[in-house]
Design a protein around this motif. Structure first.
Motif, PDB file in Angstrom:
ATOM      1  N   PRO A  93       0.826  -1.238  -0.198  1.00  0.00           N
ATOM      2  CA  PRO A  93       0.066  -0.066  -0.104  1.00  0.00           C
ATOM      3  C   PRO A  93       0.865   1.312   0.077  1.00  0.00           C
ATOM      4  O   PRO A  93       0.354   2.403   0.412  1.00  0.00           O
ATOM      5  CB  PRO A  93      -0.620  -0.152   1.353  1.00  0.00           C
ATOM      6  N   ILE A  94       2.011   1.258  -0.148  1.00  0.00           N
ATOM      7  CA  ILE A  94       2.795   2.477  -0.352  1.00  0.00           C
ATOM      8  C   ILE A  94       2.336   3.318  -1.629  1.00  0.00           C
ATOM      9  O   ILE A  94       1.986   4.391  -1.792  1.00  0.00           O
ATOM     10  CB  ILE A  94       4.441   2.176  -0.709  1.00  0.00           C
ATOM     11  N   HIS A  95       1.888   2.591  -2.755  1.00  0.00           N
ATOM     12  CA  HIS A  95       1.279   3.006  -3.940  1.00  0.00           C
ATOM     13  C   HIS A  95      -0.239   2.781  -3.911  1.00  0.00           C
ATOM     14  O   HIS A  95      -0.560   1.837  -3.430  1.00  0.00           O
ATOM     15  CB  HIS A  95       2.079   2.410  -5.056  1.00  0.00           C
ATOM     16  N   ILE A 109     -11.083   7.024 -12.752  1.00  0.00           N
ATOM     17  CA  ILE A 109     -11.911   7.802 -11.726  1.00  0.00           C
ATOM     18  C   ILE A 109     -10.751   9.067 -11.399  1.00  0.00           C
ATOM     19  O   ILE A 109      -9.524   8.650 -10.985  1.00  0.00           O
ATOM     20  CB  ILE A 109     -11.989   7.054 -10.522  1.00  0.00           C
ATOM     21  N   CYS A 110     -11.592  10.235 -11.254  1.00  0.00           N
ATOM     22  CA  CYS A 110     -10.524  11.568 -10.749  1.00  0.00           C
ATOM     23  C   CYS A 110     -10.933  11.702  -9.312  1.00  0.00           C
ATOM     24  O   CYS A 110     -11.877  12.256  -8.709  1.00  0.00           O
ATOM     25  CB  CYS A 110     -10.760  12.707 -11.408  1.00  0.00           C
ATOM     26  N   LEU A 126      -7.015   8.406  -4.737  1.00  0.00           N
ATOM     27  CA  LEU A 126      -6.233   7.546  -5.659  1.00  0.00           C
ATOM     28  C   LEU A 126      -5.105   7.873  -6.348  1.00  0.00           C
ATOM     29  O   LEU A 126      -4.303   7.142  -7.012  1.00  0.00           O
ATOM     30  CB  LEU A 126      -7.517   7.012  -6.672  1.00  0.00           C
ATOM     31  N   LYS A 127      -4.840   9.136  -6.321  1.00  0.00           N
ATOM     32  CA  LYS A 127      -3.584   9.613  -6.650  1.00  0.00           C
ATOM     33  C   LYS A 127      -2.553  10.313  -6.113  1.00  0.00           C
ATOM     34  O   LYS A 127      -1.918   9.895  -5.307  1.00  0.00           O
ATOM     35  CB  LYS A 127      -4.274  10.537  -8.155  1.00  0.00           C
ATOM     36  N   SER A 128      -2.718  11.775  -6.411  1.00  0.00           N
ATOM     37  CA  SER A 128      -1.658  12.472  -5.259  1.00  0.00           C
ATOM     38  C   SER A 128      -1.844  12.472  -3.709  1.00  0.00           C
ATOM     39  O   SER A 128      -0.824  12.609  -2.972  1.00  0.00           O
ATOM     40  CB  SER A 128      -1.635  13.936  -5.666  1.00  0.00           C
ATOM     41  N   GLU A 129      -2.998  12.255  -3.228  1.00  0.00           N
ATOM     42  CA  GLU A 129      -3.305  12.270  -1.770  1.00  0.00           C
ATOM     43  C   GLU A 129      -3.558  11.037  -1.358  1.00  0.00           C
ATOM     44  O   GLU A 129      -4.016  10.820  -0.495  1.00  0.00           O
ATOM     45  CB  GLU A 129      -4.811  13.125  -1.602  1.00  0.00           C
ATOM     46  N   TRP A 130      -2.884   9.842  -2.132  1.00  0.00           N
ATOM     47  CA  TRP A 130      -2.871   8.624  -1.452  1.00  0.00           C
ATOM     48  C   TRP A 130      -2.167   8.461  -0.152  1.00  0.00           C
ATOM     49  O   TRP A 130      -1.069   8.993  -0.411  1.00  0.00           O
ATOM     50  CB  TRP A 130      -2.738   7.773  -2.644  1.00  0.00           C
ATOM     51  N   THR A 131      -2.637   7.787   0.795  1.00  0.00           N
ATOM     52  CA  THR A 131      -1.823   7.610   2.020  1.00  0.00           C
ATOM     53  C   THR A 131      -2.158   5.902   2.213  1.00  0.00           C
ATOM     54  O   THR A 131      -3.014   5.485   2.277  1.00  0.00           O
ATOM     55  CB  THR A 131      -1.986   8.147   3.145  1.00  0.00           C
ATOM     56  N   PRO A 132      -0.922   5.295   2.831  1.00  0.00           N
ATOM     57  CA  PRO A 132      -0.841   4.039   2.943  1.00  0.00           C
ATOM     58  C   PRO A 132      -1.758   3.709   4.209  1.00  0.00           C
ATOM     59  O   PRO A 132      -2.131   2.260   4.382  1.00  0.00           O
ATOM     60  CB  PRO A 132       0.445   3.524   3.234  1.00  0.00           C
ATOM     61  N   SER A 133      -2.513   4.621   4.751  1.00  0.00           N
ATOM     62  CA  SER A 133      -3.571   4.146   6.044  1.00  0.00           C
ATOM     63  C   SER A 133      -4.734   3.863   5.326  1.00  0.00           C
ATOM     64  O   SER A 133      -5.784   3.349   6.129  1.00  0.00           O
ATOM     65  CB  SER A 133      -3.666   5.473   6.950  1.00  0.00           C
ATOM     66  N   TRP A 134      -4.903   4.211   3.949  1.00  0.00           N
ATOM     67  CA  TRP A 134      -6.094   3.666   3.334  1.00  0.00           C
ATOM     68  C   TRP A 134      -6.162   1.798   3.146  1.00  0.00           C
ATOM     69  O   TRP A 134      -5.383   1.456   2.981  1.00  0.00           O
ATOM     70  CB  TRP A 134      -6.427   4.058   1.706  1.00  0.00           C
ATOM     71  N   LEU A 144       0.754  11.143 -13.799  1.00  0.00           N
ATOM     72  CA  LEU A 144       1.187  10.481 -12.518  1.00  0.00           C
ATOM     73  C   LEU A 144       2.227   9.527 -12.988  1.00  0.00           C
ATOM     74  O   LEU A 144       3.292   9.317 -12.171  1.00  0.00           O
ATOM     75  CB  LEU A 144       0.171   9.988 -11.848  1.00  0.00           C
ATOM     76  N   ALA A 199      -4.335  -1.599   8.383  1.00  0.00           N
ATOM     77  CA  ALA A 199      -3.510  -0.490   7.734  1.00  0.00           C
ATOM     78  C   ALA A 199      -2.148  -0.377   8.097  1.00  0.00           C
ATOM     79  O   ALA A 199      -1.232  -0.180   7.226  1.00  0.00           O
ATOM     80  CB  ALA A 199      -4.366   0.678   7.288  1.00  0.00           C
ATOM     81  N   GLU A 223       1.292  11.523   6.257  1.00  0.00           N
ATOM     82  CA  GLU A 223       0.951  10.120   5.893  1.00  0.00           C
ATOM     83  C   GLU A 223       1.445   9.757   4.417  1.00  0.00           C
ATOM     84  O   GLU A 223       1.907   8.460   4.205  1.00  0.00           O
ATOM     85  CB  GLU A 223      -0.292   9.888   6.290  1.00  0.00           C
ATOM     86  N   ALA A 224       1.209  10.699   3.600  1.00  0.00           N
ATOM     87  CA  ALA A 224       1.811  10.272   2.093  1.00  0.00           C
ATOM     88  C   ALA A 224       3.163  10.257   2.126  1.00  0.00           C
ATOM     89  O   ALA A 224       3.930  11.092   2.552  1.00  0.00           O
ATOM     90  CB  ALA A 224       0.961  11.117   1.140  1.00  0.00           C
ATOM     91  N   MET A 225       3.743   9.147   1.462  1.00  0.00           N
ATOM     92  CA  MET A 225       5.048   8.768   1.010  1.00  0.00           C
ATOM     93  C   MET A 225       5.819  10.245   0.374  1.00  0.00           C
ATOM     94  O   MET A 225       5.002  10.432  -0.593  1.00  0.00           O
ATOM     95  CB  MET A 225       5.287   7.548   0.346  1.00  0.00           C
ATOM     96  N   ARG A 284       6.241  13.123   1.069  1.00  0.00           N
ATOM     97  CA  ARG A 284       6.091  14.470   1.331  1.00  0.00           C
ATOM     98  C   ARG A 284       7.090  14.768   2.378  1.00  0.00           C
ATOM     99  O   ARG A 284       7.425  14.049   3.356  1.00  0.00           O
ATOM    100  CB  ARG A 284       4.748  14.514   2.150  1.00  0.00           C
TER     101      ARG A 284
END
Lengths: 161, 262
Positions: free
Chosen positions: A68-70, A92-93, A97-105, B7, B113, B187-189, B191
């Motif tokens: 989940p890093i990506h 999907i925009c 799912l893009k720039s604001e993804w974090t592995p806590s999802w 991206l 998670a 949280e985002a890698m 940053r």
């Protein structure tokens, strides 16, 4: 093949099976084939009282090896009329799912986020300009009837899917 | 181009850049830092000369936006590994790590998670009792282990900020919530971190850190050291990080220039 991603997906799989009662708008979230935990599908149900009511929208979910890093790559495979979904490709925009993804999802929380995007569109970053323009003009009647028409046309016939 | 293509392309550029440098490099003599600036301004040269009176080595962390977390984690773990005659360093580190699990749960993170990142970090920490310097470096150069540790450190910082909102929310931009700030900047890698993250990480780990600010300011020849202290009494000398605008590396201070450092 990374074993970490498989370990993680197996955990998610087991958690999803346990929680299935707690997510009313998610009819299905599972690997397409049991032996491939990196390719999933989901079915979102259109919320009652929304223009998507009665529709069943299928998602195709591809998990990258460094999840989940990506983020997972998720697209609609059921045609859907929505300002933030590409009408032809199903792209999907959604920032998470893009720039604001974090592995806590997790896959489950992401699907819930996509489900809430259906009723909370973001017309300022459209992939479907026609739908977005109706919203931006405030033409709710036009917007809702367009969405209803496509929902009836593509998302209500199981044979089609 | 679609968003996805943009991206993918941005990621490719980052990957290409990243592959030129290991995630954490071998340590080198501070002369190497001097060489970087041999054609640069006198301000930098003077500062580095001053710095080399008290410090003799440095270790680079890859400039991928995670350099602060990775440098902090490596410097800390290396310290614990080298202090085999001081088991309390190891005990304190393991204790801080185990407590971080409760902190993350208190901050509403899903166990599912974060568990994998947490376990990799804890396991690496537990392995320090038998690790050689080469094995520690190899662990931090391994994408999966190294990034899991970075991720767990990011989540620790986020959890600390979320559970201490009354202290830190006043520093946020107007209208931004702590949850928004954390998901976007912590949280985002990839940053980059700012002072608030340094403070939080110091508090969570109970490890003090000094940051040497190397700037092009012509008026001073001294490097400015900024200390970040935990709430508890520090149980070991501070880690030392070298900061140049936008980037952190590890510095080694002469007084505890430890034997056997790679």
């Amino acid at each position: 093949m990374s074993s970490a991603v498989h370990r993680r997906m197996l955990k998610e799989y087991l958690a999803i099976q346990k929680n299935s009662a707690t997510r009313p708008h998610l009819e299905l979230l599972e690997p397409i084939q049991e032996d491939d935990l990196l390719h999933w599908q989901a079915i979102l149900l259109g919320t009652a009282d929304s223009a998507y009511e009665g529709g069943r929208f299928r998602l195709d979910i591809v998990i990258p090896n460094n999840y989940p890093i990506h983020p997972p790559a998720i697209r609609f495979t059921t045609k859907i009329c929505h300002p933030n979904v590409h009408f032809k490709t199903g792209e999907i925009c959604l920032d998470i799912l893009k720039s604001e993804w974090t592995p806590s999802w997790t896959l489950e929380s992401v699907c819930v986020a996509i489900s809430s995007l259906l009723t909370n569109p973001e017309p300022s970053s459209p992939l479907n300009c026609d739908a977005a323009n109706l919203l931006r003009c405030g033409d709710m009647a036009g917007y809702n009837s367009l969405v209803k028409m496509y929902t009836a046309l593509y998302a209500m016939d199981d044979e089609e899917q | 181009m679609t968003d996805e293509q943009i991206l993918t392309q941005m990621q490719a550029i980052k990957d290409e850049e990243a592959n030129l440098h290991p995630l954490v490099d071998n340590s080198v003599d501070l002369v190497e830092l001097e060489k970087e600036y041999q054609n640069g301004s006198a301000a930098f040269q003077n500062k580095i000369r001053n710095l080399s009176e008290t410090h003799d080595r440095m270790r680079r962390s890859r400039g991928d936006g995670n350099c602060f977390y990775r440098a902090f984690a490596f410097a800390w773990f290396e310290r614990v590994m080298l202090a085999k005659n001081k088991p309390e360093l190891h005990m304190n580190a393991v204790k801080a790590m185990e407590e971080s699990k409760d902190l993350l749960l208190a901050a509403q993170f899903e166990l599912l998670a974060f568990e994998d990142f947490y376990l990799v970090t804890l396991e690496t920490l537990q392995n320090l009792v038998h690790y050689t310097p080469e094995e520690l470096l190899a662990a931090f150069q391994n994408d999966e282990i190294s990034n899991s540790i970075v991720m767990h450190f990011r989540l620790m910082v986020s959890a600390y900020l979320k559970t201490h909102q009354e202290d830190y929310a006043p520093f946020l931009e107007f209208g931004q919530t702590m949850d928004e700030f954390c998901s976007m900047h912590v949280e985002a890698m990839g940053r980059e971190s700012e002072e608030m993250m340094l403070i939080a990480l110091t508090k969570v780990t109970h490890v003090s850190v000094e940051v040497a600010y190397l700037s092009g300011n012509e008026n001073v020849d001294e490097v400015n050291f900024l200390p970040f202290l935990p709430d508890t009494e520090p149980y070991m000398p501070p880690l030392v990080l070298l900061y140049r605008p936008g980037h952190y590396d590890i510095l080694y201070r002469k007084s505890h220039c430890l034997e056997g450092v790679v």
